[in-house]
Design an enzyme around this catalytic site. Structure first.
Site, short mmCIF file in Angstrom:
data_model
loop_
_atom_site.label_atom_id
_atom_site.label_comp_id
_atom_site.label_asym_id
_atom_site.label_seq_id
_atom_site.Cartn_x
_atom_site.Cartn_y
_atom_site.Cartn_z
N GLU A 75 1.36 -1.30 0.42
CA GLU A 75 -0.33 0.34 -0.09
C GLU A 75 0.67 1.20 -0.42
OE1 GLU A 75 -3.78 -1.43 2.06
OE2 GLU A 75 -2.70 0.08 3.04
N CYS B 295 3.45 8.16 0.84
CA CYS B 295 4.00 7.87 1.52
C CYS B 295 3.45 6.35 1.19
CB CYS B 295 2.67 7.52 2.83
SG CYS B 295 3.38 6.50 4.42
N CYS C 293 6.41 -6.60 7.97
CA CYS C 293 7.28 -5.90 8.45
C CYS C 293 7.82 -6.51 9.15
CB CYS C 293 6.96 -4.58 8.85
SG CYS C 293 8.03 -3.51 9.31
N CYS D 286 5.95 -4.07 15.99
CA CYS D 286 5.25 -3.31 16.66
C CYS D 286 3.42 -3.32 16.99
CB CYS D 286 5.79 -1.87 16.42
SG CYS D 286 6.93 -1.21 16.06
N CYS E 90 0.64 -2.12 15.87
CA CYS E 90 0.32 -1.41 14.10
C CYS E 90 0.46 -2.47 13.54
CB CYS E 90 1.93 -1.50 13.36
SG CYS E 90 1.87 -1.35 11.78
N GLY F 6 6.87 -1.44 6.32
CA GLY F 6 8.34 -1.84 6.44
C GLY F 6 9.08 -1.41 7.31
N GLU F 7 10.57 -1.78 7.49
CA GLU F 7 11.01 -0.63 8.19
C GLU F 7 12.42 -0.91 7.30
OE1 GLU F 7 12.53 0.66 11.31
OE2 GLU F 7 13.97 1.26 10.09
N SER G 225 11.73 6.79 8.51
CA SER G 225 11.29 6.88 9.28
C SER G 225 11.77 5.20 9.71
CB SER G 225 9.41 7.31 9.36
OG SER G 225 8.94 7.11 10.47
N CYS H 161 -1.65 5.85 9.59
CA CYS H 161 -0.11 5.85 10.28
C CYS H 161 -0.47 4.46 11.07
CB CYS H 161 0.62 6.83 10.90
SG CYS H 161 1.77 6.50 11.55
S1 SF4 Z 1 5.72 -0.92 9.94
FE1 SF4 Z 1 6.87 1.02 11.28
S2 SF4 Z 1 5.67 0.55 13.42
FE2 SF4 Z 1 4.50 -1.14 12.01
S3 SF4 Z 1 5.93 -2.75 12.60
FE3 SF4 Z 1 7.18 -2.41 11.49
S4 SF4 Z 1 8.64 -0.85 12.11
FE4 SF4 Z 1 6.84 -1.40 13.81
#
Ligand code: SF4
Length: 359
Positions: free
Chosen positions: A94, A107, A114, A118, A121, A163-164, A195, A337
């Protein structure tokens, strides 16, 4: 798509120049190709009218340009548009267009799912399916800019989708170099914000990058224990180590590190959390972005009342910290978010996804 063709969307300008030269074509055609693909949104060689017929035939024989395909789009009442994009292997991601923030912002995702997990999330609930390639990351911008008629206008990019980014470091940085090319979209790194939850070796590499985006750290907690519970990678890269790395981070004049803090009712929104946060950030050129939680089914936290949000912000402001409260955009279409999750993707059935969310 044919496997024997060279994927042009994965190539930076110098790589494309070398690939053309190796196939007996002039290097300067790389600039023309970049212009067509990134500035005009044209990926069909036959429509690249300033290339000779002979060159177009040669390109067709050796190269292809893949793009993520928009499979659905939803628009929020506030104008935010969420796109579900399908990749070559039919996985879905997305990406979101957020107008007037005050600039136009895209974004985008850096991974399918991911691995960070977290607790607040939805994407984290998916787990990591795979990393995106540089061409897939840059391709989201190309496709969204065309879909929103933004190819000729300046825009911001936030790497805050699924994703990170530092977990997919090489491909993310390569995507930024592709997007930065003066022959293509020429996106300045000042317009890009990366981020991260704070993967310390990644931050240390980022500190040495010639093309350095703005940095945002997803902090979300003020004690090691609390942060490990909310952001599990804190076990490996503790808060103290992340903040020390931030202190050493080579910031450009007038730039600051943004610290993102999701406010969860009764968990991390107390006055003592705010006071601790102010103490932790002392000595760091910083600003704080407070994000009252966007509640979602399967997420075991609540959004704090507005008074708690205001109280938290006021305590930081009283300590001379620049603080903003993120207005949640696109909540009605799950584009806000922490709400990005591909529903009904090829990997899992809807029922399996619901089961995952309820874990
Ligand atoms: S997308 Fe961002 S907030 Fe969500 S689990 Fe991954 S690092 Fe954490």
């Amino acid at each position: 798509m044919r496997g024997d063709l060279l994927e042009l969307s994965e190539l930076e300008t110098p790589e494309l120049e070398a690939a053309l030269e190796a196939r007996g074509a002039e290097r300067f055609h790389a600039r023309q190709l970049y212009r067509w693909i990134y500035k005009r949104g044209v990926t069909d060689f036959d429509r690249m009218t300033d290339l000779s017929k002979e060159l177009r035939v040669r390109l067709l024989a050796d190269f292809q340009v893949s793009s993520p395909v928009v499979v659905s789009e939803s628009q929020s009442v506030d104008g935010t548009r969420k796109f579900v994009l399908e990749l070559r292997d039919r996985r879905q991601i997305e990406a979101v267009f957020i107008p007037d923030t005050p600039a136009m912002t895209f974004c985008v995702s850096t991974q399918v799912g991911c691995a960070m997990g977290c607790g607040f999330c939805l994407t984290g609930k998916m787990g990591l399916v795979r990393h995106l390639t540089a061409g897939e990351i840059a391709g989201q911008i190309r496709v969204l800019a065309a879909a929103t008629s933004m190819l000729e206008y300046p825009f911001n990019i936030v790497l805050m989708g699924m994703g990170e980014p530092l977990h997919n470091y090489d491909q993310t940085m390569k995507a930024l170099r592709i997007l930065h090319s003066e022959h293509g979209l020429a996106v300045s790194p000042r317009r890009v914000t990366l981020s991260t939850v704070g993967i310390v070796p990644g931050l240390q590499r980022l500190a040495r990058e010639p093309l350095m985006p703005n940095l945002a750290i997803s902090l979300h907690a003020t004690t090691e224990e609390q942060r490990t519970a909310l952001v599990p990678p804190n076990r490996k890269y503790p808060l103290a180590e992340i903040l020390e790395t931030c202190r050493q981070f080579p910031l450009k004049k007038r730039s600051r590190i943004t610290f993102e803090y999701v406010l969860l009712d009764g968990v991390n929104d107390a006055p003592e959390d705010a006071r601790r946060l102010a103490r932790l950030l002392s000595g760091i050129k910083s600003k704080v972005n407070l994000i009252p939680l966007n509640p979602a089914p399967g997420i075991p936290f609540e959004r704090p009342p507005d008074e708690h949000v205001d109280r938290f912000a006021q305590i930081l402001a009283d300590r001379h910290i620049t603080v903003s409260v993120r207005k949640s955009r696109g909540r009605d279409i799950r584009a806000a978010c922490g709400q990005l999750i591909v529903e009904g993707g090829v990997k899992k059935s809807a029922a399996q996804q619901v089961a995952l969310l309820m874990k």
